[in-house]
Scaffold this motif. Structure first.
Motif, PDB file in Angstrom:
ATOM      1  N   VAL A   8       1.009  -1.144  -0.113  1.00 17.80           N
ATOM      2  CA  VAL A   8       0.010  -0.159   0.040  1.00 17.80           C
ATOM      3  C   VAL A   8       0.878   1.397  -0.126  1.00 17.80           C
ATOM      4  CG1 VAL A   8      -1.606   1.234   1.244  1.00 17.80           C
ATOM      5  CG2 VAL A   8      -2.017  -1.134   1.286  1.00 17.80           C
ATOM      6  N   PRO A   9       0.796   2.278  -1.069  1.00 17.67           N
ATOM      7  CA  PRO A   9       1.689   3.305  -0.821  1.00 17.67           C
ATOM      8  C   PRO A   9       1.056   4.424   0.084  1.00 17.67           C
ATOM      9  CG  PRO A   9       0.708   3.000  -3.095  1.00 17.67           C
ATOM     10  CD  PRO A   9       0.021   1.813  -2.264  1.00 17.67           C
ATOM     11  N   VAL A  10       1.955   4.787   0.857  1.00 20.13           N
ATOM     12  CA  VAL A  10       1.535   5.646   2.119  1.00 20.13           C
ATOM     13  C   VAL A  10       2.872   6.503   2.108  1.00 20.13           C
ATOM     14  CG1 VAL A  10       0.083   4.239   3.290  1.00 20.13           C
ATOM     15  CG2 VAL A  10       2.614   3.962   3.687  1.00 20.13           C
ATOM     16  N   PRO A  11       2.480   7.759   2.771  1.00 23.93           N
ATOM     17  CA  PRO A  11       3.655   8.574   3.274  1.00 23.93           C
ATOM     18  C   PRO A  11       4.538   7.799   4.183  1.00 23.93           C
ATOM     19  CG  PRO A  11       1.599   9.928   3.301  1.00 23.93           C
ATOM     20  CD  PRO A  11       1.318   8.246   3.000  1.00 23.93           C
ATOM     21  N   THR A  12       5.506   7.638   4.018  1.00 25.65           N
ATOM     22  CA  THR A  12       6.474   6.939   4.932  1.00 25.65           C
ATOM     23  C   THR A  12       7.959   7.172   4.673  1.00 25.65           C
ATOM     24  OG1 THR A  12       7.306   4.541   5.473  1.00 25.65           O
ATOM     25  CG2 THR A  12       6.531   4.747   3.216  1.00 25.65           C
ATOM     26  N   GLY A  17       8.530   3.253  -0.193  1.00 25.48           N
ATOM     27  CA  GLY A  17       7.528   4.046  -0.362  1.00 25.48           C
ATOM     28  C   GLY A  17       5.936   3.267  -0.161  1.00 25.48           C
ATOM     29  N   ASN A  18       6.192   2.264   0.245  1.00 27.10           N
ATOM     30  CA  ASN A  18       4.928   1.348   0.683  1.00 27.10           C
ATOM     31  C   ASN A  18       5.048   0.884   1.980  1.00 27.10           C
ATOM     32  OD1 ASN A  18       3.832   1.496  -2.054  1.00 27.10           O
ATOM     33  ND2 ASN A  18       5.443  -0.208  -2.643  1.00 27.10           N
ATOM     34  N   THR A  19       4.006   0.240   2.431  1.00 26.30           N
ATOM     35  CA  THR A  19       3.603  -0.569   3.753  1.00 26.30           C
ATOM     36  C   THR A  19       3.043  -1.868   3.319  1.00 26.30           C
ATOM     37  OG1 THR A  19       3.929   1.193   5.511  1.00 26.30           O
ATOM     38  CG2 THR A  19       2.837  -0.680   6.088  1.00 26.30           C
ATOM     39  N   ALA A  20       3.574  -2.959   4.034  1.00 27.89           N
ATOM     40  CA  ALA A  20       2.694  -4.028   3.524  1.00 27.89           C
ATOM     41  C   ALA A  20       1.681  -4.165   4.584  1.00 27.89           C
ATOM     42  CB  ALA A  20       3.909  -5.317   3.425  1.00 27.89           C
ATOM     43  N   ALA A  21       0.548  -4.741   4.102  1.00 24.46           N
ATOM     44  CA  ALA A  21      -0.545  -5.209   4.724  1.00 24.46           C
ATOM     45  C   ALA A  21      -0.736  -6.838   4.390  1.00 24.46           C
ATOM     46  CB  ALA A  21      -1.913  -4.569   4.614  1.00 24.46           C
ATOM     47  N   TYR A  22      -0.760  -7.366   5.620  1.00 24.14           N
ATOM     48  CA  TYR A  22      -1.056  -8.980   5.584  1.00 24.14           C
ATOM     49  C   TYR A  22      -2.468  -9.696   5.958  1.00 24.14           C
ATOM     50  CZ  TYR A  22       3.978  -8.804   4.808  1.00 24.14           C
ATOM     51  OH  TYR A  22       5.363  -8.540   4.327  1.00 24.14           O
ATOM     52  N   VAL A  23      -2.987 -10.520   5.478  1.00 27.57           N
ATOM     53  CA  VAL A  23      -4.079 -11.046   5.622  1.00 27.57           C
ATOM     54  C   VAL A  23      -3.956 -12.671   5.734  1.00 27.57           C
ATOM     55  CG1 VAL A  23      -6.659 -11.514   4.838  1.00 27.57           C
ATOM     56  CG2 VAL A  23      -5.641  -9.298   4.400  1.00 27.57           C
ATOM     57  N   CYS A  24      -4.690 -13.081   7.150  1.00 27.55           N
ATOM     58  CA  CYS A  24      -4.201 -14.583   7.286  1.00 27.55           C
ATOM     59  C   CYS A  24      -5.979 -15.124   7.433  1.00 27.55           C
ATOM     60  CB  CYS A  24      -3.511 -15.070   8.544  1.00 27.55           C
ATOM     61  SG  CYS A  24      -3.582 -16.647   8.959  1.00 27.55           S
ATOM     62  N   GLY A  25      -6.094 -16.027   6.518  1.00 26.63           N
ATOM     63  CA  GLY A  25      -7.567 -16.605   6.662  1.00 26.63           C
ATOM     64  C   GLY A  25      -8.400 -16.200   5.700  1.00 26.63           C
ATOM     65  N   ALA A  36      -3.477   1.923   4.532  1.00 24.30           N
ATOM     66  CA  ALA A  36      -4.436   2.754   3.794  1.00 24.30           C
ATOM     67  C   ALA A  36      -5.312   2.030   3.031  1.00 24.30           C
ATOM     68  CB  ALA A  36      -3.532   3.917   2.696  1.00 24.30           C
ATOM     69  N   THR A  37      -6.070   2.427   2.379  1.00 27.40           N
ATOM     70  CA  THR A  37      -7.079   1.765   1.419  1.00 27.40           C
ATOM     71  C   THR A  37      -6.453   1.932  -0.184  1.00 27.40           C
ATOM     72  OG1 THR A  37      -8.542   3.448   0.987  1.00 27.40           O
ATOM     73  CG2 THR A  37      -9.146   2.058   2.723  1.00 27.40           C
ATOM     74  N   ASN A  38      -6.372   0.767  -0.673  1.00 27.87           N
ATOM     75  CA  ASN A  38      -5.931   0.826  -2.132  1.00 27.87           C
ATOM     76  C   ASN A  38      -6.770  -0.285  -2.995  1.00 27.87           C
ATOM     77  OD1 ASN A  38      -4.146  -1.148  -1.628  1.00 27.87           O
ATOM     78  ND2 ASN A  38      -2.814  -0.376  -2.801  1.00 27.87           N
ATOM     79  N   ASP A  39      -6.786  -0.422  -4.142  1.00 24.32           N
ATOM     80  CA  ASP A  39      -7.271  -1.631  -4.871  1.00 24.32           C
ATOM     81  C   ASP A  39      -6.564  -2.868  -4.432  1.00 24.32           C
ATOM     82  OD1 ASP A  39      -8.837   0.341  -6.114  1.00 24.32           O
ATOM     83  OD2 ASP A  39      -7.770   0.396  -8.057  1.00 24.32           O
ATOM     84  N   ALA A  40      -5.401  -2.941  -4.273  1.00 27.61           N
ATOM     85  CA  ALA A  40      -4.967  -4.286  -4.062  1.00 27.61           C
ATOM     86  C   ALA A  40      -5.242  -4.881  -2.864  1.00 27.61           C
ATOM     87  CB  ALA A  40      -3.199  -4.159  -4.018  1.00 27.61           C
ATOM     88  N   ASP A  61       2.276   5.216   9.364  1.00 26.16           N
ATOM     89  CA  ASP A  61       2.395   4.472   7.940  1.00 26.16           C
ATOM     90  C   ASP A  61       1.992   3.017   8.159  1.00 26.16           C
ATOM     91  OD1 ASP A  61       4.711   3.915   9.566  1.00 26.16           O
ATOM     92  OD2 ASP A  61       5.795   3.745   7.884  1.00 26.16           O
ATOM     93  N   HIS A  62       1.559   2.732   9.230  1.00 30.31           N
ATOM     94  CA  HIS A  62       0.835   1.174   9.321  1.00 30.31           C
ATOM     95  C   HIS A  62      -0.688   1.213   9.868  1.00 30.31           C
ATOM     96  CE1 HIS A  62       4.739  -1.195   9.425  1.00 30.31           C
ATOM     97  NE2 HIS A  62       5.286  -0.005   9.369  1.00 30.31           N
ATOM     98  N   ALA A  63      -1.028   2.285  10.114  1.00 31.89           N
ATOM     99  CA  ALA A  63      -2.462   2.240  10.706  1.00 31.89           C
ATOM    100  C   ALA A  63      -3.322   3.241  10.248  1.00 31.89           C
ATOM    101  CB  ALA A  63      -2.089   3.010  12.146  1.00 31.89           C
ATOM    102  N   GLY A  64      -3.339   3.567   9.210  1.00 31.68           N
ATOM    103  CA  GLY A  64      -4.186   4.843   8.405  1.00 31.68           C
ATOM    104  C   GLY A  64      -5.467   4.234   8.084  1.00 31.68           C
ATOM    105  N   ALA A  65      -5.622   3.001   7.853  1.00 26.52           N
ATOM    106  CA  ALA A  65      -7.056   2.493   7.416  1.00 26.52           C
ATOM    107  C   ALA A  65      -7.587   1.626   8.305  1.00 26.52           C
ATOM    108  CB  ALA A  65      -6.995   1.774   6.128  1.00 26.52           C
TER     109      ALA A  65
END
Length: 261
Positions: A8-12, A17-25, A36-40, A61-65
């Motif tokens: 996710v591109p964010v001010p960092t 220039g990105n922070t990785a969001a992770y999903v389990c399940g 942040a929110t983005n299409d990906a 840069d980890h908590a915006g969304a």
């Protein structure tokens, strides 16, 4: 147990220039670090039922969304025990539940275990499954992690790296940059980097540098354009560690070496 990642591109200040969001399940999924929110990220979540949201730490840069995904779902929002107020101040969301080291968060893919990993931030944690650890800003594949005063704690950071080294996971999934396929080697590299920076700080004080900026200039041999503030905070964190350990005295303005006993 597989973690799915969305960058996710964010001010960092991270070079990616990105922070990785992770999903389990899938049917009862955990989302970690929605910056942040983005299409990906929306695509990653579109065919899942989000049951839990958690952060490795509260940096913006980890908590915006968090607020967005909490508002769009019935997910349980988790925060570090003792840090609920800071979590709410950053995210605008009051957490539903609190975790500590060893807490397990249930997902349909199996339990996710919280590991205490403070240092980069006082509330920093990692999230472990069978062989993988979502490690936030504890480690990076290349370069180093900022551990800067006032919130950064070098003693805690080194202990966290050693804890992860002893755990010996198969892979680390960091908040910035590529996945880390050699966790133990990376932890050892980052420990050695911190100890080498500490040696330079201590040598600077032993050779007459007293103010923070004098110590900074002596401890770094590279051009600090654009990152001097981060390097300055890092050096201060090292000074504070050395002062706690009795290697030097620091009054907030000047450092002096303590004589060897």
């Amino acid at each position: 147990m597989n973690w799915q990642r969305a960058d996710v591109p964010v001010p960092t200040r991270a070079p990616t220039g990105n922070t990785a969001a992770y999903v389990c399940g899938d049917e009862a999924a955990l989302l970690v670090d929605p910056a942040a929110t983005n299409d990906a990220l929306d695509s990653l979540l579109s065919d899942r039922t989000l049951a839990h949201i958690a952060l490795t730490h509260h940096h913006p840069d980890h908590a915006g969304a968090v607020a967005h995904y909490a508002g769009e779902t019935d997910a349980t929002v988790w925060a570090r025990h003792g840090r609920a107020g800071a979590f709410e101040a950053t995210t605008g969301v009051s957490p539903d539940r609190l975790f500590s080291g060893g807490t397990t968060i249930p997902t349909d893919a199996g339990p996710v275990t919280v590991i205490d990993t403070p240092g980069h931030a006082p509330e920093h944690v990692a999230f472990a499954t069978d062989g993988a650890v979502v490690s936030g800003d504890l480690a990076v594949a290349e370069g180093s992690v900022v551990v800067g005063a006032p919130e950064g704690d070098v003693r805690a950071y080194l202990a966290s790296l050693r804890r992860l080294h002893a755990r010996n996971p198969d892979v680390l999934l960091p908040g910035h940059g590529p996945r880390i396929e050699t966790p133990r080697e990376t932890c050892a590299r980052l420990i050695n980097h911190r100890l080498e920076r500490e040696r330079r700080v201590r040598d600077a004080v032993d050779h007459g540098a007293t103010t923070l900026d004098e110590i900074l200039d002596a401890a770094y041999e590279k051009d600090l354009t654009g990152v001097r503030d981060l390097a300055r905070a890092t050096v201060l964190a090292h000074i504070e560690k050395l002062a706690v350990e009795g290697a030097l005295s620091w009054d907030g303005d000047r450092a002096v070496p303590n004589p060897a006993e």
